[in-house]
Scaffold this motif. Structure first.
Motif, PDB file in Angstrom:
ATOM      1  N   PRO A 135       0.910  -1.127  -0.035  1.00  0.00           N
ATOM      2  CA  PRO A 135       0.114   0.010   0.099  1.00  0.00           C
ATOM      3  C   PRO A 135       0.939   1.055  -0.109  1.00  0.00           C
ATOM      4  O   PRO A 135       1.961   1.398   0.793  1.00  0.00           O
ATOM      5  N   GLY A 136       0.315   2.109  -1.038  1.00  0.00           N
ATOM      6  CA  GLY A 136       1.360   3.497  -0.966  1.00  0.00           C
ATOM      7  C   GLY A 136       2.448   3.345  -1.936  1.00  0.00           C
ATOM      8  O   GLY A 136       3.287   4.426  -1.931  1.00  0.00           O
ATOM      9  N   PHE A 137       2.882   2.243  -2.509  1.00  0.00           N
ATOM     10  CA  PHE A 137       3.928   1.992  -3.250  1.00  0.00           C
ATOM     11  C   PHE A 137       3.604   1.794  -4.775  1.00  0.00           C
ATOM     12  O   PHE A 137       3.340   0.915  -5.108  1.00  0.00           O
ATOM     13  N   GLY A 138       3.736   2.720  -5.700  1.00  0.00           N
ATOM     14  CA  GLY A 138       3.418   2.900  -7.026  1.00  0.00           C
ATOM     15  C   GLY A 138       4.714   2.516  -7.820  1.00  0.00           C
ATOM     16  O   GLY A 138       5.652   1.898  -7.049  1.00  0.00           O
ATOM     17  N   GLU A 139       4.556   2.542  -9.113  1.00  0.00           N
ATOM     18  CA  GLU A 139       5.671   1.883 -10.002  1.00  0.00           C
ATOM     19  C   GLU A 139       7.010   2.763  -9.569  1.00  0.00           C
ATOM     20  O   GLU A 139       7.820   2.251  -9.332  1.00  0.00           O
ATOM     21  N   GLN A 140       7.107   4.139  -9.699  1.00  0.00           N
ATOM     22  CA  GLN A 140       8.141   4.950  -9.245  1.00  0.00           C
ATOM     23  C   GLN A 140       8.646   4.593  -7.624  1.00  0.00           C
ATOM     24  O   GLN A 140       9.934   4.304  -7.648  1.00  0.00           O
ATOM     25  N   LYS A 141       7.911   4.768  -6.814  1.00  0.00           N
ATOM     26  CA  LYS A 141       8.673   4.455  -5.522  1.00  0.00           C
ATOM     27  C   LYS A 141       8.887   3.016  -5.131  1.00  0.00           C
ATOM     28  O   LYS A 141      10.109   2.873  -4.598  1.00  0.00           O
ATOM     29  N   ALA A 142       8.451   2.008  -6.029  1.00  0.00           N
ATOM     30  CA  ALA A 142       8.807   0.619  -5.917  1.00  0.00           C
ATOM     31  C   ALA A 142      10.029   0.410  -6.583  1.00  0.00           C
ATOM     32  O   ALA A 142      11.088  -0.073  -5.929  1.00  0.00           O
ATOM     33  N   GLY A 143      10.259   1.324  -7.541  1.00  0.00           N
ATOM     34  CA  GLY A 143      11.638   1.073  -8.394  1.00  0.00           C
ATOM     35  C   GLY A 143      12.813   1.967  -7.749  1.00  0.00           C
ATOM     36  O   GLY A 143      13.632   1.367  -7.463  1.00  0.00           O
ATOM     37  N   ILE A 144      12.272   2.942  -6.991  1.00  0.00           N
ATOM     38  CA  ILE A 144      13.359   3.513  -6.141  1.00  0.00           C
ATOM     39  C   ILE A 144      13.855   2.854  -5.205  1.00  0.00           C
ATOM     40  O   ILE A 144      14.800   2.677  -4.714  1.00  0.00           O
ATOM     41  N   PHE A 145      12.624   2.166  -4.171  1.00  0.00           N
ATOM     42  CA  PHE A 145      12.905   1.554  -3.285  1.00  0.00           C
ATOM     43  C   PHE A 145      14.048   0.369  -3.464  1.00  0.00           C
ATOM     44  O   PHE A 145      14.882  -0.249  -2.626  1.00  0.00           O
ATOM     45  N   LEU A 146      13.571  -0.422  -4.695  1.00  0.00           N
ATOM     46  CA  LEU A 146      14.215  -1.530  -5.186  1.00  0.00           C
ATOM     47  C   LEU A 146      15.929  -1.350  -5.237  1.00  0.00           C
ATOM     48  O   LEU A 146      16.736  -1.919  -4.970  1.00  0.00           O
ATOM     49  N   ALA A 147      16.112  -0.075  -6.114  1.00  0.00           N
ATOM     50  CA  ALA A 147      17.179   0.364  -6.197  1.00  0.00           C
ATOM     51  C   ALA A 147      18.066   0.858  -4.866  1.00  0.00           C
ATOM     52  O   ALA A 147      19.376   0.555  -4.513  1.00  0.00           O
ATOM     53  N   LEU A 148      17.293   1.237  -3.848  1.00  0.00           N
ATOM     54  CA  LEU A 148      18.007   1.589  -2.418  1.00  0.00           C
ATOM     55  C   LEU A 148      18.468   0.320  -1.795  1.00  0.00           C
ATOM     56  O   LEU A 148      19.260   0.191  -1.361  1.00  0.00           O
ATOM     57  N   LEU A 149      17.392  -0.741  -1.907  1.00  0.00           N
ATOM     58  CA  LEU A 149      17.756  -2.074  -1.377  1.00  0.00           C
ATOM     59  C   LEU A 149      19.101  -2.779  -2.055  1.00  0.00           C
ATOM     60  O   LEU A 149      19.983  -3.141  -1.419  1.00  0.00           O
ATOM     61  N   GLY A 150      19.096  -2.587  -3.182  1.00  0.00           N
ATOM     62  CA  GLY A 150      20.354  -3.101  -4.165  1.00  0.00           C
ATOM     63  C   GLY A 150      21.540  -2.323  -3.784  1.00  0.00           C
ATOM     64  O   GLY A 150      22.679  -2.869  -3.592  1.00  0.00           O
ATOM     65  N   LYS A 151      21.614  -0.959  -4.013  1.00  0.00           N
ATOM     66  CA  LYS A 151      22.790  -0.147  -3.913  1.00  0.00           C
ATOM     67  C   LYS A 151      23.340  -0.076  -2.524  1.00  0.00           C
ATOM     68  O   LYS A 151      24.467   0.290  -2.330  1.00  0.00           O
ATOM     69  N   GLN A 152      22.400   0.008  -1.352  1.00  0.00           N
ATOM     70  CA  GLN A 152      22.870   0.406  -0.148  1.00  0.00           C
ATOM     71  C   GLN A 152      22.329  -0.798   1.059  1.00  0.00           C
ATOM     72  O   GLN A 152      23.331  -0.774   1.941  1.00  0.00           O
ATOM     73  N   TYR A 153      21.546  -1.608   0.710  1.00  0.00           N
ATOM     74  CA  TYR A 153      21.321  -2.732   1.783  1.00  0.00           C
ATOM     75  C   TYR A 153      21.812  -4.185   1.253  1.00  0.00           C
ATOM     76  O   TYR A 153      21.719  -5.156   1.959  1.00  0.00           O
ATOM     77  N   GLY A 154      22.453  -4.080   0.180  1.00  0.00           N
ATOM     78  CA  GLY A 154      23.100  -5.596  -0.469  1.00  0.00           C
ATOM     79  C   GLY A 154      21.988  -6.305  -0.658  1.00  0.00           C
ATOM     80  O   GLY A 154      22.385  -7.781  -0.750  1.00  0.00           O
TER      81      GLY A 154
ATOM     82  N   GLN B 289      20.419  -7.749  -3.600  1.00  0.00           N
ATOM     83  CA  GLN B 289      20.553  -8.106  -4.869  1.00  0.00           C
ATOM     84  C   GLN B 289      20.080  -9.239  -5.675  1.00  0.00           C
ATOM     85  O   GLN B 289      21.103  -9.953  -6.253  1.00  0.00           O
ATOM     86  N   PRO B 290      18.838  -9.454  -5.608  1.00  0.00           N
ATOM     87  CA  PRO B 290      18.557 -10.637  -6.433  1.00  0.00           C
ATOM     88  C   PRO B 290      18.848 -10.638  -7.939  1.00  0.00           C
ATOM     89  O   PRO B 290      19.085  -9.287  -8.504  1.00  0.00           O
ATOM     90  N   LYS B 291      18.949 -11.580  -8.536  1.00  0.00           N
ATOM     91  CA  LYS B 291      19.153 -11.602 -10.081  1.00  0.00           C
ATOM     92  C   LYS B 291      18.254 -10.600 -10.897  1.00  0.00           C
ATOM     93  O   LYS B 291      17.200 -10.788 -10.576  1.00  0.00           O
ATOM     94  N   GLY B 292      19.032  -9.863 -11.581  1.00  0.00           N
ATOM     95  CA  GLY B 292      18.063  -8.740 -12.522  1.00  0.00           C
ATOM     96  C   GLY B 292      17.521  -7.420 -11.721  1.00  0.00           C
ATOM     97  O   GLY B 292      16.792  -6.824 -12.225  1.00  0.00           O
ATOM     98  N   TRP B 293      18.064  -7.233 -10.413  1.00  0.00           N
ATOM     99  CA  TRP B 293      17.632  -6.295  -9.644  1.00  0.00           C
ATOM    100  C   TRP B 293      17.836  -4.807 -10.423  1.00  0.00           C
ATOM    101  O   TRP B 293      17.047  -4.043 -10.410  1.00  0.00           O
TER     102      TRP B 293
END
Length: 195
Positions: A125-144, A146-150
């Motif tokens: 709830p509250g996560f559209g396409e853009q917010k989900a993409g940003i959070f996915l990038a945040l998880l990959g770049k700063q939280y480690g 990194q599932p395949k294709g992140w």
């Protein structure tokens, strides 16, 4: 070991974001119509006002809605729209309780691919396409995380060396670069409307 996060630009708030998956999700949820630092310091402020050192999805989900709204409205307010955001935070926490047993990290811990993780994030709830993409990038770049294709799933937000969003903020210098990028995007959009 928790990652070192600099989104709130406040040591205590950033420390919480680094060790608390729920705080990171709530910060991302709050990140709209207010400066990024204000949004990402919100989880720490909420936790302090609840007398806790972390956020608990079950506790927030079952909190009296009026009382929870008052916690966010207390000066200084957690957001420009504290009443509305209080509702959104509670809806997110209820979803996490119902779908993930209250464990925010379960949203990403066993995702088999970047595409699957993006789908899970967009379902929040509250996560559209853009917010989900940003959070996915945040998880990959700063939280480690990194599932395949992140990177591909995060789109432009996943690009290496970019300064587009919260995912790219590692300190005051990168915050300034992200701000400059956002201002340029606004100028370009405005020029496109007027052109």
């Amino acid at each position: 070991m928790s990652p070192t996060i600099h989104l709130a630009q406040q040591p205590e708030a950033d420390e919480l974001l680094g060790r608390s998956p729920l705080a990171a999700l709530v910060g991302m949820l709050l990140d709209q119509q207010v400066p990024m630092e204000w949004a990402f310091s919100g989880p720490y402020t909420i936790a302090r006002r609840m007398g806790r050192d972390d956020l608990d999805a079950g506790e927030i989900a079952s909190y009296d809605p009026d009382a929870f709204a008052e916690l966010l409205k207390e000066k200084p307010a957690v957001h420009r729209y504290p009443g509305n955001m209080a509702k959104r935070v509670q809806v997110l926490c209820r979803y996490l309780v119902d779908e993930y047993g209250g464990d925010a990290s379960a949203v990403w811990s066993d995702a088999g691919s970047g595409a699957e993780l993006l789908t899970r994030l967009k379902a929040l709830p509250g996560f559209g396409e853009q917010k989900a993409g940003i959070f996915l990038a945040l998880l990959g770049k700063q939280y480690g995380v990194q599932p395949k294709g992140w990177r591909e799933a995060a789109g432009a937000y996943g690009e290496k060396g970019s300064f587009r969003s919260a995912a790219d903020i590692t300190g005051p210098e990168s915050l300034a670069k992200v701000r400059a990028h956002k201002q340029e995007m606004k100028r370009a959009a405005k020029a496109g409307k007027n052109g």
